[in-house]
Design an enzyme around this catalytic site. Structure first.
Site, PDB file in Angstrom:
ATOM      1  N   SER A 175      19.535  20.625 -49.841  1.00  0.00           N
ATOM      2  CA  SER A 175      19.156  19.757 -50.963  1.00  0.00           C
ATOM      3  C   SER A 175      18.274  18.612 -50.494  1.00  0.00           C
ATOM      4  O   SER A 175      18.695  17.781 -49.686  1.00  0.00           O
ATOM      5  CB  SER A 175      20.424  19.206 -51.637  1.00  0.00           C
ATOM      6  OG  SER A 175      20.086  18.116 -52.466  1.00  0.00           O
ATOM      7  N   ASP A 185      12.961  25.147 -58.230  1.00  0.00           N
ATOM      8  CA  ASP A 185      12.766  24.784 -59.636  1.00  0.00           C
ATOM      9  C   ASP A 185      11.950  25.822 -60.400  1.00  0.00           C
ATOM     10  O   ASP A 185      11.869  25.769 -61.627  1.00  0.00           O
ATOM     11  CB  ASP A 185      12.086  23.409 -59.738  1.00  0.00           C
ATOM     12  CG  ASP A 185      13.032  22.289 -59.331  1.00  0.00           C
ATOM     13  OD1 ASP A 185      14.251  22.516 -59.282  1.00  0.00           O
ATOM     14  OD2 ASP A 185      12.539  21.177 -59.041  1.00  0.00           O
TER      15      ASP A 185
END
Ligand code: S3P
Length: 436
Positions: free
Chosen positions: A166, A315
């Protein structure tokens, strides 16, 4: 809000477009500007809801910020000049802002409380509070979620091994490490987008990334100096039109001054691997690579992606699923369990929405299997964003392949990252062909 979508443009999408500024870079530019000396001017800043949440939070922390159109000027307060907010900071829907600000505020000499909307309030925050605790940070969560309260205090240097891939968590640790009592080392699980590292260097920070691409050493207490920067176009926004041009016959479009950071531009690699017609012209730009991208329609092939492919396209995975839905054969996306903790559980919402096209798509714990077909059999013409901007835009693009009228519920979610999405889409559609 329920809206009618554009259906199949007869001659495809055509023309050129500059998409709004990058969301990740806009958030970071504001935060680094706030803790630098002097003024930071961000041109082509993304004026969407998520970045405005960051802007308002920083104003509440005593940072003067003005905005004229897409140009934002931040009067830096240096690292010691932020002041306690008198109210909880409302982060809206913005996960990136929440995680990064938590890192930035952990070493400040005051307490801060962060709250968010119902979706953000369900997203995991222990992933950021736990590694920050290795630096002595004191962060109170509500059953692992927002509201969270940061009890600001002096921080220690750390050597931390991340357990999730992340960039948000990595960036929180880097921002906290600026206030530590010695150099900190952060080891990523897999390399993720490196906007924080690049931008911090531009502002005068000292940090090194080892040859493995995932070990970062941060020197504390840098003298950060405000900058004038132009934010590149957001590749994640441009990707919707790239996908549209790839799947709507007859299309050829050009997207200008798009960010091409290699830790972030996996969508272009995936599109090429699927047989997409992609050409890239690189431009020179300090800090963040960018360029012009031309995309034309082509018949796509199925794809297999595994965990190592995921961070650079995280994404854009809804769009990869959409491309795969048009490709004849089986595509498999695995190692993408992070999709479950985005603005929605995107594995579930992708499966629900793409199934409406009559495509066979099977949910897996860490991804999905898609049996794509060039001709869809629309099951229901009513799509839903589920309150997730990227799911809403994905289905607006899917509609361009259909000749039946379709609608999208929850269309307002698109304002989270791309308020001008439909106006920009309209620019690429030959006039007179679209139903809106
Ligand atoms: C972001 C990192 C990614 C991405 C998000 C923006 C960032 O999240 O999904 O939209 O700006 O750092 P994770 O780092 O949690 O995967």
């Amino acid at each position: 809000m329920k809206i009618k979508l554009n259906t199949r443009p007869f001659n495809g999408l055509h023309g050129r477009l500059t998409v709004p500024g990058d969301k990740s870079i806009s958030h970071r530019g504001l935060m680094l500007g706030a803790i630098s000396s002097g003024q930071t001017v961000l041109k082509h800043f993304l004026t969407a809801d998520d970045c405005l949440s960051t802007l308002n939070a920083l104003r509440s922390l005593g940072v003067p910020i003005t905005r004229q159109g897409t140009t934002v000027t931040v009067t830096g307060r240096e690292r010691h000049g932020l002041t306690a907010a008198t109210v909880p900071l409302d982060m809206g829907n913005a996960g990136t802002a929440t995680r990064l600000l938590t890192g930035l505020l952990a070493g400040q000499p005051f307490d801060s409380t962060l709250v968010g909307d119902p979706s953000l309030s369900q997203r995991p925050m222990a992933r950021v509070s736990e590694p920050l605790a290795t630096m002595g940070a004191a962060i109170e969560l509500t059953a692992g979620h927002l509201p969270l309260t940061i009890h600001g205090r002096p921080l220690h240097a750390t050597n931390v091994q991340m357990t999730v891939a992340s960039a948000q968590v990595k960036s929180a640790l880097i921002l906290a490490a600026l206030s530590a009592d010695g150099p900190s080392t952060i080891v990523e699980k897999l390399p993720t987008r490196d906007h924080t590292e690049r931008l911090l260097r531009v502002f005068g920070g000292q940090l090194e990334t080892a040859a493995d691409g995932r070990t970062i050493t941060v020197q504390p207490h840098p003298q950060l100096v405000g900058q004038t920067l132009t934010v590149p176009g957001d590749l994640s926004s441009a990707a919707f039109f790239m996908a549209a041009a790839s799947i709507v016959p007859g299309s050829r479009i050009r997207l200008e001054r798009v960010g091409l950071n290699p830790t972030r531009s996996g969508f272009l690699t995936v599109l090429k691997r699927m047989g997409g017609d992609v050409s890239v012209e690189r431009l020179t730009n300090p800090g963040e690579p960018l360029g012009n991208v031309e995309i034309a329609f082509s018949t796509l092939k199925p794809i297999r992606l595994t965990a190592k492919d995921v961070p650079a396209v995280i994404d854009e995975l809804p769009l990869v699923a959409l491309l795969a839905a048009t490709a004849d054969g089986i595509s498999v996306i695995s190692g993408a369990e992070e999709l479950r903790v985005k603005e929605t559980d995107r594995i579930a919402t992708i499966v629900t929405e793409l199934s409406k096209l009559g495509v066979q798509i099977t949910e897996q714990p860490d991804g999905f299997v898609i049996d794509g077909r060039p001709a869809w059999q629309l099951q229901t013409p009513n799509f839903d964003s589920h309150g997730d901007h990227r799911i809403g835009m994905m289905m607006a693009i899917a509609a361009l392949r259909l000749s039946t009228p379709t609608t999208l519920s929850g269309a307002e979610a698109i304002n989270i990252s791309y308020p001008g999405f439909f106006a920009d889409l309209q620019r690429l559609l030959p006039s007179g062909e679209a139903v809106s």
